[in-house]
Design a protein around this motif. Structure first.
Motif, short mmCIF file in Angstrom:
data_model
loop_
_atom_site.label_atom_id
_atom_site.label_comp_id
_atom_site.label_asym_id
_atom_site.label_seq_id
_atom_site.Cartn_x
_atom_site.Cartn_y
_atom_site.Cartn_z
N UNK A 21 0.80 -1.23 0.00
CA UNK A 21 0.00 0.00 0.00
C UNK A 21 0.83 1.28 0.00
N UNK A 22 2.01 1.27 0.59
CA UNK A 22 2.82 2.49 0.60
C UNK A 22 3.32 2.89 -0.78
N UNK A 31 -1.06 -2.58 -15.03
CA UNK A 31 -2.27 -3.24 -15.55
C UNK A 31 -3.06 -3.83 -14.38
N UNK A 32 -4.26 -3.36 -14.20
CA UNK A 32 -5.10 -3.72 -13.05
C UNK A 32 -5.27 -5.22 -12.88
N UNK A 33 -5.40 -5.95 -13.98
CA UNK A 33 -5.64 -7.39 -13.88
C UNK A 33 -4.43 -8.16 -13.34
N UNK A 38 -0.77 -6.05 -1.47
CA UNK A 38 -0.44 -6.85 -0.29
C UNK A 38 -1.04 -6.14 0.92
N UNK A 39 -2.30 -6.50 1.21
CA UNK A 39 -3.04 -5.88 2.30
C UNK A 39 -4.21 -6.79 2.67
N UNK A 40 -4.72 -6.66 3.91
CA UNK A 40 -5.89 -7.46 4.29
C UNK A 40 -7.14 -7.00 3.52
N UNK A 41 -8.12 -7.87 3.46
CA UNK A 41 -9.31 -7.62 2.67
C UNK A 41 -10.06 -6.33 2.95
N UNK A 48 -10.86 -1.38 -5.26
CA UNK A 48 -10.52 -1.24 -6.68
C UNK A 48 -9.58 -2.32 -7.20
N UNK A 49 -8.78 -2.90 -6.31
CA UNK A 49 -7.76 -3.86 -6.72
C UNK A 49 -7.90 -5.15 -5.92
#
Length: 56
Positions: A21-22, A31-33, A38-41, A48-49
């Protein structure tokens, strides 16, 4: 890596790109797909990702 163009080419052929996230400022360039944040739900970026652990 000194040449950012080479770094972007390597990312383009990657199967998945794990982003902490940082480093969210990089997300619009990727590319979004292929992106996995790397973060909790419940993290705000998960709206968005795709989120998960490394190698998920």
């Amino acid at each position: 890596m000194e040449d950012p163009t080479i770094a972007l080419l390597l990312l383009d052929v990657a199967e998945r790109i794990y982003v902490f996230p940082e480093y969210a400022d990089l997300l619009p360039r990727l590319r979004r797909e292929k992106v996995v944040v790397v973060a909790p739900g419940g993290h705000p970026l998960c709206a968005e990702y795709r989120c998960g652990d490394l190698c998920s």
